[in-house]
Design an enzyme around this catalytic site. Structure first.
Site, PDB file in Angstrom:
ATOM      1  CG  ASP A 145      34.068  54.201  46.844  1.00 23.46           C
ATOM      2  OD1 ASP A 145      33.133  53.893  46.087  1.00 23.46           O
ATOM      3  OD2 ASP A 145      34.441  53.478  47.786  1.00 23.46           O
ATOM      4  CB  CYS A 155      35.342  50.886  43.166  1.00 19.32           C
ATOM      5  SG  CYS A 155      34.507  51.449  44.655  1.00 19.32           S
ATOM      6  CG  HIS A 207      36.756  46.425  48.356  1.00 14.81           C
ATOM      7  ND1 HIS A 207      36.780  45.088  48.012  1.00 14.81           N
ATOM      8  CD2 HIS A 207      35.697  46.965  47.676  1.00 14.81           C
ATOM      9  CE1 HIS A 207      35.787  44.829  47.177  1.00 14.81           C
ATOM     10  NE2 HIS A 207      35.116  45.948  46.961  1.00 14.81           N
ATOM     11  CD  GLN A 222      36.877  48.138  42.972  1.00 11.79           C
ATOM     12  OE1 GLN A 222      35.793  47.569  43.037  1.00 11.79           O
ATOM     13  NE2 GLN A 222      37.379  48.564  41.821  1.00 11.79           N
ATOM     14  NE  ARG A 274      36.242  43.616  42.293  1.00 11.90           N
ATOM     15  CZ  ARG A 274      35.279  43.740  43.209  1.00 11.90           C
ATOM     16  NH1 ARG A 274      34.512  44.820  43.234  1.00 11.90           N
ATOM     17  NH2 ARG A 274      35.084  42.791  44.113  1.00 11.90           N
ATOM     18  NE  ARG A 301      29.681  43.239  48.908  1.00  8.17           N
ATOM     19  CZ  ARG A 301      30.370  44.187  48.299  1.00  8.17           C
ATOM     20  NH1 ARG A 301      31.610  43.930  47.896  1.00  8.17           N
ATOM     21  NH2 ARG A 301      29.854  45.388  48.089  1.00  8.17           N
TER      22      ARG A 301
END
Length: 307
Positions: free
Chosen positions: A224, A263, A136, A139, A291, A109
């Protein structure tokens, strides 16, 4: 050992994404009512070690991958930039070589997508994108799982995105091209994704300036956080994005059975109203839980067990 990297959704292609979604949904159902710390009965990744490298803060990615490898029978090892040699100048390539000797897979990450590419180039174990500034995919796997679990088929779906043309949108656009659904994003021109990102949609994604146009007849409405970690000029960006807030009036323009996704983390009153986030159309808590289940499927796919 047969392994595959998961740097973007296209690494798995449509068949791989579909296989991971099936696996995530089935494994989730099989664990219904179990304690979170109880391992899956078949322990398919018993003995495997997952290194998790965090150069950005995390809640969902950290906890979901930690539990994912544990439930699959493996062991997590967490490295933060501030407490590892990577944060003190060791090259990504050297870190990749070292971790490959200790661990069976690496989740990264970070900020610059080039670091992820370099990690994958020099590692001899699977490398997974836990988030970069470009994309991502983990996600989006959870988002697609949440959509399917809500009873909606992906082909032919209309997804409306509101707000910033960020890394999550880039992966959603890629998903639209792979899984054959329509994505309409309403973004200020200044914050809209570029041509290269739009091309990932294979003609199934488009940008509009009017939020109402994007949401009209949508099956899924997504937004988001507008200001990501480390971004400058927050005040100007927030001002430009306020007309794209998802509130009850905007949601009413979508289909009557439309669902809302975010998310997280969220800033209520900015990208979405509390009324929408906590309302009956919101699936954000199921999305967050997924997730975990989606990450488990990604791990199994990387080790060649599915897809």
């Amino acid at each position: 050992m047969k392994y595959r990297n998961f740097l973007n959704l296209s690494d798995a292609e449509a068949d791989g994404v579909a296989a991971m979604l099936t696996d995530a949904i089935e494994r989730k159902a099989a664990r219904a009512g179990w304690p979170k710390g109880q391992g899956d009965a078949d322990a398919p990744l018993a003995g495997r070690v997952l290194a998790m490298v965090f150069e950005k803060n995390s809640t969902r990615t950290r906890v979901s991958f930690d539990l994912a490898i544990r439930q699959l029978g493996g062991v997590p090892v967490i490295l933060d930039a501030g407490t590892s040699q990577l944060g003190r100048g060791e090259t990504v390539a050297d870190t990749a070589r070292v971790l490959s000797g200790y661990c069976d897979a690496i989740m990264v990450r970070t900020d610059d997508h080039a670091k992820l590419i370099e990690m994958a180039e020099y590692a001899s174990v699977p490398v997974i994108n836990g988030l970069t500034d470009d994309s991502h995919p983990c996600q989006i796997m959870a988002d697609l799982q949440t959509i399917v679990e809500s009873g909606k088929a992906l082909p032919g779906l209309k997804v409306a995105w509101l707000g910033d043309g960020n890394n999550v949108l880039a992966s959603f656009i890629e998903a639209a091209g792979l899984m054959q659904f329509e994505l309409v994003a309403a973004c200020p021109q200044r914050f809209a994704p570029g041509e290269a990102v739009m091309a990932l949609g294979q003609g199934r994604a488009r940008i509009v300036n009017d939020p109402a146009e994007a949401v009209a007849g949508a099956d899924i409405v997504v937004t988001d956080t507008w200001v990501s970690m480390g971004q400058d000029h927050a005040e100007a960006k927030l001002a430009a994005l306020m007309p794209f807030q998802v509130d009850a009036a905007l949601m009413a323009r979508a289909k009557a059975d439309a669902k809302f996704l975010h998310c997280l983390p969220a800033h209520r009153g900015e990208e979405a109203s509390a009324e929408v986030m906590d309302g009956p159309q919101s699936l954000i808590w199921a999305e967050a839980e997924n997730r975990l289940h989606a990450q488990k499927a990604v791990l199994r796919w990387c080790f060649g067990q599915i897809g």
